[in-house]
Design an enzyme around this catalytic site. Structure first.
Site: not given
Ligand code: ADP
Ligand code: MG
Lengths: 736, 82, 246, 82
Positions: A43, A88-90, A110, A306-307, A528
């Site tokens: 990633h 992507s946020h798959n 961001r 990963e806050s 991704s």
């Protein structure tokens, strides 16, 4: 101390471990290993893709920033630039659809404002399993409301996107989010830590234990086993992000900072090492100063958390107070957590003890790149020839069936949940070929679209990828915009499978070729991989985000028929092509054949013609032909205006009637013009060597198509419209 | 029988709603409030269910529909009937 | 006259409203920061749309405690004109400057679309540039716009002409179908008894330019300028402009 | 001390979320669920407050901030400390 099992857990090979030991000159401790593991994950490190992505063209006269930063930047004149990117946020969206999608939006926003740009538009490309399965519906409901929940509250309009349905996404939905921002050219900021002695400030949400190893998760196949080691899912806080956005833009606007970077994948680790590496500096960080949500966090946890809604800033010591004052105005703390130093090392301590001491270059720039083995399938995926297909008895029926197919049906159920008008720039609402935004204070406008038909790429990744570029550009051309830049999100299966790697190579080749043909630079994107669940890969799904520009917004053209009595003109030719069509899939239950062919030169000619005709004021409406072919395009033109207008069309082509109506031959555009302009339009087409023929007239209350004297279609517009409009909402009605 | 199910984020998960309420309360002068967590409550009227049945049914409903076990936890009790 | 647009940290229609008032309506407008106590001598306070303080608790619930809102409250009590748009309307309800409350839209989804609203009372400072029964096409964008008030309150409001806008169809009929969010009595906008405070869910600032699809929202701003302006603007500027574009 | 405050719609106000959950449960075969009401729950950590102080403070906070008295009612209890 570090054994094979630990390495496996961190997704690192023994070879890679050897490299790490060599680079830092000793065995890493566990925290350092964790840092390498995320930064060298697929990633973040682009291990499998990097050598292929090099093939993409990245140069162009407008390019201010190509790939390599948080987002790409293009010059649009008048001292302004646009900043855009897709992400992507798959996987997170499958685990927790609402929060996964919401934090996906947060992340891409961001990426844009970290460069000094105010985000002005979001688009989303979504892929789900078919909506007749309640599990898919609940994923879809969650994803859509998550995107809405985040984007709406932060006040960035979601102006467009696409939604496809295919069983290959049953266990692996795709959520790709594109964002575009606008900035003054002299106010761009980069993720660079420069100037020894400068202070490093932490702003935004506190660090918790959430999402530790999100990046590594996005770099592994999904299966029963990962379900158990699911890391804590992040919860988005759009209000915090809004504060962060305003405060960051304010400190940048006032020139108070030197560099800035968002904390996305790999959190504090990524932002500190990247900023230092880009500035050619080192960095020291005191973890005790990092605001923490939970007690007793280890350095490993603090660094890899990963806050969401966090950023890292670098400012000269004199400006620290002023920066903190701006953040206080927005109710945010901005503690100093470290300093930029000479020497190129990241030295991180907790309670006075150094817990990490590594060269930043090794972490950021020396991740190995692999040329993974690739292997073409023995025979084309779609077979070599289509089986003999019976012609339909009743074309009206088939037509209605296609209009009701979720992939083709009206997507209003989705986009009415998105605030697509906030910021008062949206000229074309979702539903047009591309989103159109005015730029306040100028005549110019920006157009943008996302595209990618994964049925085509599944059958032939290279052709499919070329078509994705061509279609996105065609969408822009139809509203009168010239393409100026590309971002892309490459969603593929496990790259360690040679067939997947082959798909990837082919797709990138296709993208590169098409972008060159259209002379548009790729300014960034995202890869991704590992979109496999329980051993099954998704269809290869490249999603193209292309941005276009119009010099005069008043010339923009929308797809809907404008009035009765206009001439309907078809640009391009109808060919005997059915492979990969929605018609085959929906009516014959076949994902087969070769996708439609594409000749990029011809495509470009047709688009140029379309742009010139619009520029000359000859075009009243324009719409490209895509899924569902001519018939569906006619319907969409009939539906789009506030007043629905029918049409009657007569065609003489000597091809199968089903192909004529529903085939998806490329490079076709449906236009209308006033009768008096027809000759001029034809003359322009002749000069440009573009096939353009009058095929009918707008008007009436029916969509009627005749083929060689035979009536193929004759449907009331209103009836077709209801079927198209109700198809998706019907799936979501709660039955009592 | 009536049951009450409380659903809230797991302790390790960020609770932005609770946080904003807390901040607002502080601004208003309620400094004594050290922490706020916000969640959802559902009251279900179950027809003709025995306690035993409820004990099987309610956690199932909570897990399947009312809460996402990945980020949320739940707690339940009978508040009327037995 | 001078408008003041309030900025809460989570406002997101603040600049849109400023743009509509200043650039489109050409009316002097200032931004008012939520932490200040100063209304800068404005003649009309506009509470814009957005998510004032994140609004996780309830729309507008926290905004009403902000320092500036104490001033706005006093301003309104003295007869100053206050316009609340969307979240601004929700804040006015929470503040008690307008009666009733908002609950989730009946379909439990955020809704962004154009709607039609009918002017029920044209004798207010917010609507005098329009006609009674006139239909305006204006977008909405909200999750909590389902207006509720106890029956007794509702009756009272009816009697005093406090219902200023109702959702209707394009022809002006008040139908169940046109009632997109489920509001009682199709209510889209109300005023207080004294008629100096008005809240509405639709966004007039998004319907102030032909380029963006509708100019109907100008009726509201033009009414205020007409009512509060010292300079006398052209009578009914709204419809004259429209005629040019049609 | 920790207190829990439950906020829910007054009975006279329609609860669309509760209705939707009920309908969803019916579709899934949970016909035994006759009615669902959905509300919010807040857990507040109060530092150094006595029971008496809490009895004054909590209803005030609930009325002023956590609930909108026009549509909502609330209920509260001490769940930890005394
Ligand atoms: N498909 C792609 N095409 C072009 N550039 C890409 C592509 N994928 C990634 N990139 C570029 O590679 C760079 C590395 O991305 P990076 O910022 O490290 O990761 P992330 O995407 O997680 O933020 C970025 O500049 C990105 O734009
Ligand atoms: Mg990034």
């Amino acid at each position: 101390m570090i054994d094979k099992k630990t390495l496996d857990q961190h997704g690192l090979t023994e070879g890679e471990y050897g490299l790490i030991v060599g680079m830092i000159g000793r065995e890493p401790n566990l925290t350092e290993l964790g840092i390498f593991s995320v930064m060298w994950s697929e990633h973040c490190g682009y291990k499998s893709s990097r050598i292929h992505l090099k093939k993409l063209p990245t140069e162009g006269k407008r390019v201010v920033q190509g790939p390599g930063e948080n987002a790409g930047i293009l010059d649009i004149g008048d001292g302004q630039v646009i900043v855009f990117k897709i992400e992507s946020h798959n996987h997170p969206s499958y685990i927790e659809p609402y929060q996964g999608a919401a934090t996906g939006v947060g992340g891409i926003l961001r990426d844009i404002f970290t460069m000094g740009a105010r985000p002005i538009a979001v688009l989303d490309s979504l892929r789900f399993g078919p909506p007749d399965d309640p599990k898919n519906r609940s994923v879809m409901e969650g994803v859509v409301s998550g995107i809405a929940g985040y984007g709406n509250s932060i006040g960035v309009p979601t102006v467009g996107g696409e939604v496809y349905f295919n069983p290959c996404y049953n266990l692996n939905p795709l959520v790709n989010v594109f964002c575009l921002g606008l900035a003054d050219k002299d106010k761009i900021f980069y993720a660079k830590a420069e100037g020894s002695g400068n202070k490093v400030l932490y702003v935004g949400a506190k660090t918790g234990r959430d999402g530790i190893h999100g990046a590594t998760m996005a770099s592994a196949e999904f299966g029963k086993e990962t379900e158990h080691k699911r890391p804590n899912v992040q919860v988005g806080d759009p209000f915090k992000e809004k504060l962060l956005l305003e405060a960051c833009l304010e400190v940048m606007d006032r020139g108070l900072i030197v560099g800035i970077q968002d904390m996305g994948a790999a959190g504090l680790t990524c932002s500190t090492t990247e900023m230092a590496a880009k500035g050619g500096m080192g960095i020291v960080v005191d973890l005790d100063k990092v605001p923490q949500r939970e007690a007793g966090m280890t350095p490993y946890e603090i660094l890899l958390s990963e806050s969401q809604e966090r950023m890292l800033l670098v400012a000269t010591p004199e400006k620290v107070r002023a920066v903190q004052a701006v953040f206080a105005k927005w109710d945010l703390d901005a503690p100093v957590i470290g300093e930029v130093v000479e020497g190129g090392r990241a030295r991180i301590s907790l309670k006075g003890e150094v817990v990490v001491d590594i060269p930043v270059d090794a972490v950021v720039n020396l991740c190995p790149a692999y040329r993974r083995p690739s292997q073409a399938p023995a025979a084309p995926v779609g077979g070599t020839a289509l089986p003999a297909l019976l012609l339909p008895q009743d074309y009206d029926d088939v037509f209605l069936k296609l209009l009701a197919s979720p992939t083709i049906a009206d997507k209003e159920w989705v986009f009415r949940q998105y605030d697509h008008m906030v910021q008062v720039n949206t000229v074309f609402l979702p539903g047009a070929d591309a989103a159109l935004l005015r730029i306040k204070g100028s005549k110019k406008a920006l157009a943008m679209t996302l595209d990618g038909n994964s049925l085509y790429t599944q059958l032939d990744p290279k052709t499919g990828a070329k078509i994705a570029v061509a279609e996105a550009c065609r969408n822009l051309a139809c509203i009168g915009a010239r393409p100026i830049g590309v971002t892309n999100c490459l969603n593929f299966g496990n790259p360690e499978k040679p067939e997947v790697m082959w798909q990837f190579e082919q797709a990138v080749d296709g993208l590169a070729e098409a972008c060159r043909a259209f002379d548009i630079p790729v300014t960034g994107g995202n890869v991704s991989f590992y979109n496999d669940t329980e051993g099954l890969s998704i269809h290869p799904t490249p999603v193209l985000g292309i941005v276009g520009i119009l010099d005069d917004i008043r010339k923009a053209v929308s797809p809907g028929f404008k009035a009765a009595g206009d001439v309907v003109v078809l640009i391009g030719e109808n060919r005997e092509e059915l492979g990969g069509s929605e018609y085959l899939r929906v009516v014959h239950d076949l994902e087969a054949g070769a996708p439609p062919s594409i000749d990029l030169e011809r495509e470009k000619r047709h688009q140029e013609f379309c742009l010139d005709a619009i520029e000359a004021g000859l075009v009243r409406s324009a719409h490209d032909l895509s899924e569902g072919g001519l018939a569906v395009a006619l319907a969409e033109c009939a539906f789009h205006g506030r007043k629905k207008i029918g049409c009657s069309i007569a065609l003489e082509d000597s091809i199968r009637p089903d192909t004529l109506l529903f085939g998806e031959t490329q490079s076709r555009i449906l236009m209308t013009c006033r009768k008096k302009d027809l000759d001029n339009l034809r003359e322009l087409a002749r000069r440009k060597e573009v096939p353009a023929r009058a095929v009918g007239e707008t008007g009436g209350t029916e969509i009627a198509v005749e083929h060689r004297g035979r009536k193929l279609l004759r449907l009331p517009v209103e009836k077709a419209f209801q079927v198209w409009k109700d198809a998706l909402p019907n799936f979501f009605k709660v039955r009592i | 029988m009536k049951v009450r199910i409380l659903v809230s984020f797991k302790d390790s998960v960020l609770d932005p709603q609770g946080q904003t309420v807390k901040n607002a309360l502080h601004t208003m002068g309620y400094g004594v409030v050290k922490d706020v967590r916000q969640g959802k409550v559902f009251e279900l009227e179950l027809e003709g269910a025995t306690k035993k049945e409820a004990e099987a049914l309610v956690p199932e409903i909570a897990r399947r529909v009312l809460a996402n076990p990945i980020i949320e936890k739940f707690d339940w009790q009978i508040i009327k009937g037995r | 006259m001078k408008f003041g647009v309030v900025q809460f940290p989570g406002s997101n229609c603040d600049f849109d409203t400023l743009y509509a008032l200043q650039n489109v309506m050409k009316s002097p407008t200032v931004l008012l920061w939520h932490k200040d106590h100063d209304l800068q001598g404005v003649d009309c306070v506009v509470l814009p749309g957005g998510f004032s303080y994140g609004d996780y608790l309830r729309s507008g619930a926290i905004a009403r405690f902000s320092p500036l809102m104490q001033e706005v409250k006093a301003f309104a009590r003295k007869g100053g004109h206050v316009l609340g748009i969307c979240n601004g309307f929700q804040i006015l309800l929470e503040l008690g400057l307008l009666p009733g409350a908002m609950i989730r839209n009946k379909n439990l989804k955020f809704l962004c679309r154009h709607v039609h609203i009918r002017i029920e009372n044209e004798k207010t400072a917010f609507t005098r540039a329009g006609r009674k029964g006139q239909v305006l096409r204006i977008p909405i964008a909200h999750f909590d716009g389902n207006y509720y008030a106890p029956a007794r309150v509702l009756k009272d409001m009816e009697r005093h002409g406090q219902i200023v806008f109702r959702y209707c169809d394009a022809a002006g009929n008040i139908t169940e179908e046109a009632n997109v969010n489920g509001s009682l009595g199709n209510i889209a906008g109300i005023r207080n008894r004294e008629s100096n405070v008005l809240g509405l869910m639709p966004h007039p600032e998004r319907a102030a330019e032909a380029l963006l699809g509708s100019e109907d929202g100008r009726t509201i701003f033009a009414s205020l300028i007409l009512s509060l302006g010292r300079r006398k603007p052209a009578r009914r500027p709204v419809r004259r402009e429209r005629a040019r574009h049609d």
